[in-house]
Scaffold this motif. Structure first.
Motif, PDB file in Angstrom:
ATOM      1  N   UNK A   1      21.992  75.552  81.557  1.00 18.24           N
ATOM      2  CA  UNK A   1      21.733  74.151  82.081  1.00 18.24           C
ATOM      3  C   UNK A   1      20.818  73.213  81.110  1.00 18.24           C
ATOM      4  N   UNK A   2      20.268  73.931  79.847  1.00 22.93           N
ATOM      5  CA  UNK A   2      19.751  72.928  78.925  1.00 22.93           C
ATOM      6  C   UNK A   2      20.635  73.064  77.689  1.00 22.93           C
ATOM      7  N   UNK A   3      21.628  73.539  77.904  1.00 18.16           N
ATOM      8  CA  UNK A   3      22.545  73.588  76.945  1.00 18.16           C
ATOM      9  C   UNK A   3      22.880  72.345  75.707  1.00 18.16           C
ATOM     10  N   UNK A   4      23.030  72.697  74.846  1.00 13.63           N
ATOM     11  CA  UNK A   4      23.501  71.702  73.676  1.00 13.63           C
ATOM     12  C   UNK A   4      24.871  71.865  73.086  1.00 13.63           C
ATOM     13  N   UNK A   5      25.208  73.208  73.246  1.00 14.01           N
ATOM     14  CA  UNK A   5      26.728  73.626  72.873  1.00 14.01           C
ATOM     15  C   UNK A   5      27.413  73.769  74.105  1.00 14.01           C
ATOM     16  N   UNK A   6      28.800  73.659  73.822  1.00 16.02           N
ATOM     17  CA  UNK A   6      29.724  73.550  74.900  1.00 16.02           C
ATOM     18  C   UNK A   6      30.197  74.870  75.249  1.00 16.02           C
ATOM     19  N   UNK A   7      29.381  75.621  76.070  1.00 13.29           N
ATOM     20  CA  UNK A   7      29.720  77.124  76.726  1.00 13.29           C
ATOM     21  C   UNK A   7      29.800  77.000  78.018  1.00 13.29           C
ATOM     22  N   UNK A   8      30.798  77.980  78.503  1.00 11.84           N
ATOM     23  CA  UNK A   8      30.487  78.230  79.998  1.00 11.84           C
ATOM     24  C   UNK A   8      29.569  79.113  80.169  1.00 11.84           C
ATOM     25  N   UNK A   9      28.940  79.546  81.581  1.00 10.69           N
ATOM     26  CA  UNK A   9      27.958  80.157  81.961  1.00 10.69           C
ATOM     27  C   UNK A   9      28.294  81.582  81.471  1.00 10.69           C
ATOM     28  N   UNK A  10      29.464  82.088  81.863  1.00 10.19           N
ATOM     29  CA  UNK A  10      29.768  83.401  81.595  1.00 10.19           C
ATOM     30  C   UNK A  10      29.615  83.705  80.242  1.00 10.19           C
ATOM     31  N   UNK A  11      29.792  82.885  79.068  1.00  6.46           N
ATOM     32  CA  UNK A  11      29.540  83.072  77.791  1.00  6.46           C
ATOM     33  C   UNK A  11      28.066  83.276  77.505  1.00  6.46           C
ATOM     34  N   UNK A  12      27.089  82.720  78.107  1.00  6.79           N
ATOM     35  CA  UNK A  12      25.676  82.599  77.875  1.00  6.79           C
ATOM     36  C   UNK A  12      25.321  83.974  78.674  1.00  6.79           C
ATOM     37  N   UNK A  13      26.144  84.512  79.702  1.00  2.25           N
ATOM     38  CA  UNK A  13      25.715  85.528  80.381  1.00  2.25           C
ATOM     39  C   UNK A  13      26.068  86.993  79.490  1.00  2.25           C
ATOM     40  N   UNK A  14      27.178  86.982  78.750  1.00  2.00           N
ATOM     41  CA  UNK A  14      27.643  87.795  77.944  1.00  2.00           C
ATOM     42  C   UNK A  14      26.885  87.900  76.792  1.00  2.00           C
ATOM     43  N   UNK A  15      26.418  86.704  76.134  1.00  2.00           N
ATOM     44  CA  UNK A  15      25.387  87.048  74.907  1.00  2.00           C
ATOM     45  C   UNK A  15      23.963  87.416  75.529  1.00  2.00           C
ATOM     46  N   UNK A  16      23.596  87.169  76.579  1.00  2.00           N
ATOM     47  CA  UNK A  16      22.492  87.650  77.124  1.00  2.00           C
ATOM     48  C   UNK A  16      22.572  89.451  77.469  1.00  2.00           C
ATOM     49  N   UNK A  17      23.749  89.717  77.952  1.00  2.00           N
ATOM     50  CA  UNK A  17      23.940  91.159  78.001  1.00  2.00           C
ATOM     51  C   UNK A  17      23.915  91.889  76.473  1.00  2.00           C
ATOM     52  N   UNK A  18      24.372  91.097  75.652  1.00  2.46           N
ATOM     53  CA  UNK A  18      24.427  91.604  74.315  1.00  2.46           C
ATOM     54  C   UNK A  18      23.125  91.897  73.548  1.00  2.46           C
ATOM     55  N   UNK A  19      22.343  90.750  73.744  1.00  6.41           N
ATOM     56  CA  UNK A  19      20.987  90.762  73.267  1.00  6.41           C
ATOM     57  C   UNK A  19      20.291  91.866  74.154  1.00  6.41           C
ATOM     58  N   UNK A  20      20.465  92.174  75.314  1.00 10.11           N
ATOM     59  CA  UNK A  20      19.881  93.445  75.975  1.00 10.11           C
ATOM     60  C   UNK A  20      20.263  94.617  75.334  1.00 10.11           C
ATOM     61  N   UNK A  21      21.574  94.758  74.874  1.00  5.84           N
ATOM     62  CA  UNK A  21      21.910  95.998  74.129  1.00  5.84           C
ATOM     63  C   UNK A  21      21.117  96.104  72.960  1.00  5.84           C
TER      64      UNK A  21
END
Length: 188
Positions: free
Chosen positions: A162-182
């Motif tokens: 919701x605060x994004x400046x880049x053009x990404x779908x929510x699913x990409x942010x979720x994938x990045x957060x999952x990768x961050x958890x790993x």
């Protein structure tokens, strides 16, 4: 009030969000929401218990999406894989409502009472996810942990979306957060 028009619930939701953004949540009355929507207060209360619920009415539908995706996850999926599938399903539903989500979040961020209600909603989603994992045979502690971590991932990804400046779908942010958890749990 004029002639009958369909989609009273959607009209009330749009009118409320517009007014909350324009005037603030506290300074907006149910009467004003109903008037903006071209409806009566009585109609408002047929659809919503109070003016807060306009912002949180979609919670049960989101919960159904999350729980359904956990139930449909492949049998050998780990608890976190099942949660990841649930988050991906939720992203698919929310993606088409990004502007609404952005405006809704701004209203919530401006009001402590609404922030508290949002936390309650997220806790309910975590409890529903944990129950869905338990139904898959996951032990209580692991189900609760996976669900809470999943909601934390969702919160972080959603906030970035919701605060994004880049053009990404929510699913990409979720994938990045999952990768961050790993990444933060590697070697733990």
């Amino acid at each position: 009030m004029g002639r009958w028009e369909p989609n009273a619930r959607g009209r009330l939701e749009r009118a409320a969000l517009e007014l909350y953004v324009e005037r603030g949540f506290e300074r907006t009355s149910v009467a004003e929401i109903a008037e903006r929507a071209g409806l009566t207060e009585r109609t408002f209360f047929r659809h919503y218990a109070d003016k807060r619920e306009v912002l949180f009415a979609g919670s049960s539908a989101l919960q159904e999406v999350l729980v359904g995706a956990v139930a449909r996850a492949p049998g050998p999926a780990t608890p976190m894989e099942a949660v990841a599938a649930a988050l991906a399903a939720a992203a698919g539903v929310l993606q088409e409502r990004q502007e609404h989500a952005r405006r809704r979040q701004a209203v919530i961020d401006a009001n402590a009472e609404l922030q508290e209600r949002e936390l309650i909603k997220l806790a309910s989603l975590a409890a529903a996810l944990a129950d869905a994992l338990r139904q898959r045979g996951v032990d209580d502690a692991s189900a609760s942990l996976a669900a809470e971590v999943g909601i934390a991932i969702f919160k972080i990804a959603f906030r970035r979306w919701v605060e994004r400046t880049e053009d990404k779908d929510l699913s990409r942010f979720i994938e990045e957060s999952l990768a961050g958890l790993k990444a933060v749990t590697a070697g733990a």
